[in-house]
Design an enzyme around this catalytic site. Sequence first.
Site, short mmCIF file in Angstrom:
data_model
loop_
_atom_site.label_atom_id
_atom_site.label_comp_id
_atom_site.label_asym_id
_atom_site.label_seq_id
_atom_site.Cartn_x
_atom_site.Cartn_y
_atom_site.Cartn_z
N GLU A 22 0.89 -1.17 0.00
CA GLU A 22 0.00 0.00 0.00
C GLU A 22 0.92 1.21 0.00
OE1 GLU A 22 -3.12 -0.06 -0.29
OE2 GLU A 22 -3.73 -2.07 0.32
N CYS A 76 -2.54 9.43 2.58
CA CYS A 76 -2.20 8.76 1.32
C CYS A 76 -3.29 8.97 0.28
CB CYS A 76 -1.94 7.28 1.55
SG CYS A 76 -3.31 6.44 2.35
P1 NDP Z 1 8.15 5.24 4.52
O1 NDP Z 1 8.14 4.45 3.26
O2 NDP Z 1 9.26 6.16 4.78
O3 NDP Z 1 8.09 4.25 5.79
C1 NDP Z 1 7.08 3.26 5.92
C2 NDP Z 1 7.59 2.19 6.88
O4 NDP Z 1 8.65 1.44 6.27
C3 NDP Z 1 8.15 2.74 8.18
O5 NDP Z 1 7.81 1.90 9.25
C4 NDP Z 1 9.64 2.71 7.90
O6 NDP Z 1 10.40 2.65 9.07
C5 NDP Z 1 9.76 1.41 7.15
N1 NDP Z 1 11.00 1.29 6.37
C6 NDP Z 1 11.86 2.28 5.98
N2 NDP Z 1 12.88 1.75 5.24
C7 NDP Z 1 12.64 0.42 5.15
C8 NDP Z 1 13.31 -0.66 4.49
N3 NDP Z 1 14.43 -0.48 3.78
N4 NDP Z 1 12.79 -1.90 4.61
C9 NDP Z 1 11.63 -2.10 5.30
N5 NDP Z 1 10.95 -1.12 5.93
C10 NDP Z 1 11.44 0.13 5.86
O7 NDP Z 1 6.73 5.98 4.56
P2 NDP Z 1 6.20 7.00 5.65
O8 NDP Z 1 6.26 6.37 7.01
O9 NDP Z 1 6.86 8.31 5.43
O10 NDP Z 1 4.67 7.12 5.26
C11 NDP Z 1 4.17 8.01 4.32
C12 NDP Z 1 3.91 7.31 3.00
O11 NDP Z 1 2.99 6.24 3.21
C13 NDP Z 1 3.26 8.20 1.99
O12 NDP Z 1 3.86 7.98 0.73
C14 NDP Z 1 1.82 7.74 1.98
O13 NDP Z 1 1.14 7.99 0.79
C15 NDP Z 1 1.98 6.28 2.24
N6 NDP Z 1 0.75 5.71 2.76
C16 NDP Z 1 0.04 4.84 1.99
C17 NDP Z 1 -1.15 4.34 2.45
C18 NDP Z 1 -1.92 3.36 1.64
O14 NDP Z 1 -2.78 2.69 2.20
N7 NDP Z 1 -1.69 3.21 0.35
C19 NDP Z 1 -1.70 4.73 3.75
C20 NDP Z 1 -0.87 5.62 4.49
C21 NDP Z 1 0.33 6.08 3.99
P3 NDP Z 1 10.97 4.04 9.68
O15 NDP Z 1 9.79 4.92 9.89
O16 NDP Z 1 11.57 3.56 10.93
O17 NDP Z 1 11.93 4.56 8.65
#
Ligand code: NDP
Length: 499
Positions: free
Chosen positions: A245, A279
């Site tokens: 997602e 999102c």
């Molecule tokens: P990120 O992609 O930065 O992070 C998402 C999660 O992935 C966090 O828990 C992060 O950890 C983790 N993460 C980071 N690097 C890695 C890696 N290499 N391997 C595995 N996991 C990793 O997104 P955001 O948290 O900034 O969220 C915002 C984004 O999410 C926006 O683009 C938004 O549109 C999207 N979103 C989509 C939704 C949907 O349903 N389609 C709903 C809500 C949001 P850490 O935070 O510790 O870096």
Amino acid sequence: MTAVHVPGIPVIEDGRLISTSPATGEEAGRFPVATPDDVARAVGRARAAGDWWAGLGFTGRRERLLRWRGLIARRIEELARLMHVEGGKPLPDAVVEILTAIEHIDWAARNARRVLGPRRVRSRLILAEFTGHLEYQPYGVVGVIGPWNYPVLTPIGSTGYALAAGNAVVFKPSEYTPAVGQWLVDSFAEVVPEQPVLTTVHGLGDVGAALCRAGVGKLAFTGSTATAKKVMAACAESLTPVLLEAGGKDAMIVDTDADLDAAAEACVWGGLTNAGQTCIGIERVYAVEPVFDAFVDKVVARAERLTVGAEGADIGPITMPNQLDVIRRHIDDALAAGGRAVLGGADAVRPPYVHPTVLVDVPESSAAVREETFGPTLTINRVPDADEAVRRANALPYGLGGAVFGRKRAVAIARRLRSGMASINSTLTFAGMSTLPFGGVGDSGFGRIHGEDGLREFGRAKSITRRRARSLLPSTTFERTSADVARLVKAAKLMYGRR
Ligand code: NDP
């Protein structure tokens, strides 16, 4: 060494992740950072817990999940306050988010047996002597990686459905919202104290990466498109299936026969709720020429009334301080490229807040139209007709949700949007309808949470055939004779050879 604390930026100190309010710097919680070994151990423990949880059957799980949703509902103010402190989310937005999440737990718990449970499937003439059985069996352990912007709804969109399907879950909350993630897990443990069926691992992105490689049966990721690609690459190493997602740049279309007051009200909420950090938030609007000016006036009149601040305001702080630079760049680019700010503009970014900003006539090539802004900003562009609106809405690699305001053509327009979801005469509604699947296309990811598809996402189809009579026309045996084969040829022509 003591780390420098900037409000809202998580730091790791003495092996603990410290989370703070982006508005005030108040500490929301501190949590031990997991090593790769810790993650592997958590998945190992979850595997045993998953066997126990699956063994409870649909009835046992339903009863416990309903107790969990009851507990969250009774403590809604406490959880909303924590979300407010940790992420800066206004309390009313937090309440709406929790309410939506508990509705999903309720629906998943009540419908898991119907959607996933064992059932007989009709066979066809060609194998009439067999019956078919189908059921969806749990993966064992599902890894869930969540974002910070909806720290309750997004993890529960995966977790609630994965649990209802009979899986244990290891959840890695965003480093920006670990306290909310831990609250969810602790509250679940109150109603399911026997086994670690739902657990957290805390840390930065590397902990998420470790979870992808820890032998989970499936990985459900919600976050940015860039990280989704890394998650998929890590999971590819072990052919671990993924649900992604990812981000969006959702468009709203305003047609000639739209109720403009309703459209403006929904547009302001859909674009600016949660300070635009949604999102499925409306980021771009295409209004047809005859209604454009009136619509823009109505949007501005509503958006300029919104209050901005830490407590009691409509718009809270930007949760991730680094995002402020992105929002500023998008506004500056749009203005430099010929767009006009009819509300807010260049000085709207006042850390940690961004004031409502409405940009019009922004070139389609600019970042404000093409990239996820994740701030309380809207671009509104005029289009000659709804066809052009659809063409522009569909011009980006993202395809998450969208909205249409209008009457006669609204359904047709919504169906033509290249997106996983759309709302007609409202915005974001599909996220709260537990009976509908939620997910995107293209750069917004694939797979579905919510609804029947969301339940099936967390179960493997298990197909069983059972013989109930001797075959009149033996085909799958070396005992078949050449006369049998001749009869098969005749049957094939009779049954399928007509055109
Ligand atoms: P990120 O992609 O930065 O992070 C998402 C999660 O992935 C966090 O828990 C992060 O950890 C983790 N993460 C980071 N690097 C890695 C890696 N290499 N391997 C595995 N996991 C990793 O997104 P955001 O948290 O900034 O969220 C915002 C984004 O999410 C926006 O683009 C938004 O549109 C999207 N979103 C989509 C939704 C949907 O349903 N389609 C709903 C809500 C949001 P850490 O935070 O510790 O870096």
